[in-house]
Design a protein around this motif. Sequence first.
Motif, PDB file in Angstrom:
ATOM      1  N   THR A 163     -29.466 -56.155 -11.868  1.00 36.17           N
ATOM      2  CA  THR A 163     -30.406 -55.111 -11.469  1.00 36.17           C
ATOM      3  C   THR A 163     -30.268 -54.362 -10.084  1.00 36.17           C
ATOM      4  O   THR A 163     -29.361 -54.890  -9.350  1.00 36.17           O
ATOM      5  N   ALA A 164     -30.850 -53.441  -9.926  1.00 37.25           N
ATOM      6  CA  ALA A 164     -30.594 -52.304  -8.735  1.00 37.25           C
ATOM      7  C   ALA A 164     -31.059 -53.047  -7.609  1.00 37.25           C
ATOM      8  O   ALA A 164     -30.409 -52.579  -6.556  1.00 37.25           O
ATOM      9  N   ASP A 165     -31.843 -54.031  -7.441  1.00 42.01           N
ATOM     10  CA  ASP A 165     -32.074 -54.677  -6.114  1.00 42.01           C
ATOM     11  C   ASP A 165     -31.204 -55.851  -5.900  1.00 42.01           C
ATOM     12  O   ASP A 165     -31.489 -56.742  -5.031  1.00 42.01           O
ATOM     13  N   GLY A 166     -30.118 -56.119  -6.552  1.00 41.02           N
ATOM     14  CA  GLY A 166     -29.000 -57.163  -6.254  1.00 41.02           C
ATOM     15  C   GLY A 166     -29.338 -58.397  -7.045  1.00 41.02           C
ATOM     16  O   GLY A 166     -28.883 -59.497  -6.684  1.00 41.02           O
ATOM     17  N   LYS A 167     -30.298 -58.393  -7.887  1.00 41.43           N
ATOM     18  CA  LYS A 167     -30.558 -59.736  -8.591  1.00 41.43           C
ATOM     19  C   LYS A 167     -29.965 -59.791 -10.139  1.00 41.43           C
ATOM     20  O   LYS A 167     -29.195 -58.709 -10.285  1.00 41.43           O
TER      21      LYS A 167
END
Length: 402
Positions: A163-167
């Motif tokens: 995901t874009a938020d690093g998850k």
Amino acid sequence: MTKTILVAAILAGSALILGLPTPGPLPAPSVVELKSPAAAGSGEANLAAGPGGRIFMSWLEPASPKGHILRFAVRGPQGWSAAKTIARGANWFANPADFPALAVLPGGTLAAHWLVMSGGPDSEAYDINIVFSKDDGATWSKPAVPHRDGKKRQHGFVSLTPTADGKLALLWLDGRNMPDEEHGDMALMYTTIAPTGTLGPETQIDSRTCECCKTSMTATPDGLVAVYRDRSDKEIRDISIVRQANGRWSAPESLSKDGWEIDGCPINGPAISSNGKNVAVAWFTAPNDKPEVDLLMSADSGKTFGKKIRIDEGNPAGRVDVATLASGDAIVSWIERTGRGVQVHLRRVGANGVSSSPVDVSGTSSVSSGGFPKMVTSQNEVVVAWTDSSAPSHIHTAVIGF
């Protein structure tokens, strides 16, 4: 009329009669085999793209005296790196259709999953294990289990998407609602997990799906999009699509009303790929015992699709994968039954729907009838991996030029 033109006309006419795709002006992709880093006895290859054009391959090898080893390698300018070990275990669930994967998060953190048996010797219950590495695979975190039902049921057919938020986003088939291992409905579940091990909420996307067809998920600028084989009360097992926006999943929609009624899982899931807002979905279907491989393409993150395009050559076994190019073109791979056995075939389809002639990727190698070839695109190349079923089995890899 020259002989070449006459032959082409005959082939095109035959294809139209059979309802098969006709070769267009797109040049056929080229295939250059790469020396594989996997050892003898290897199988269940998976591919993932990373930053800087790097391509990662994970696979299983037999352990001694028993069990399995999950390994990976990275493709660089000189070919594949030496293999590294992610984990090993004696009680893993290893299946040609339901196998481990590796993903690369935006910051370069690696994530991997495998399946561990959770029931008795006669049980098919298994759990998902997730690990992370922040040092290019030198060390890995303690395994985390993303599902929290605590039941001895099947949890598998996992799709991993950064995901874009690093998850890490996870999609999987889950048997928690089944009264026993043989009866009841398999659900489609979703969650996220951070490299720290922090889990997001579990979401049930669909309460009744096909029991053992792989799922597939991709990230677009407008959110995640996933496809899977659904299951109606009348045993219609067509492909459904769901989209995530603002943290919420849409209701399942039928991607194509094929009307394939089959009283049992065909073990043949769909594949989805994206490049920016360009999205491609490939799948296998066989209504009225007439098998085919089809493709749909989108230029708006999977919100709408163009006309369905038939991909196969008349006798497919399915087991599809798809890779989307920056141009909007798509590369589709599938298994075709031929006079030389089951082989990995591949076709390029332009954003305008025009396709190339098919290409035989596997050549003279004997492809396992249960194998699932995988593809991934990175910058200006596509890499494909498949399992040669000759004893002992062995993973082959190739670069596709276009």
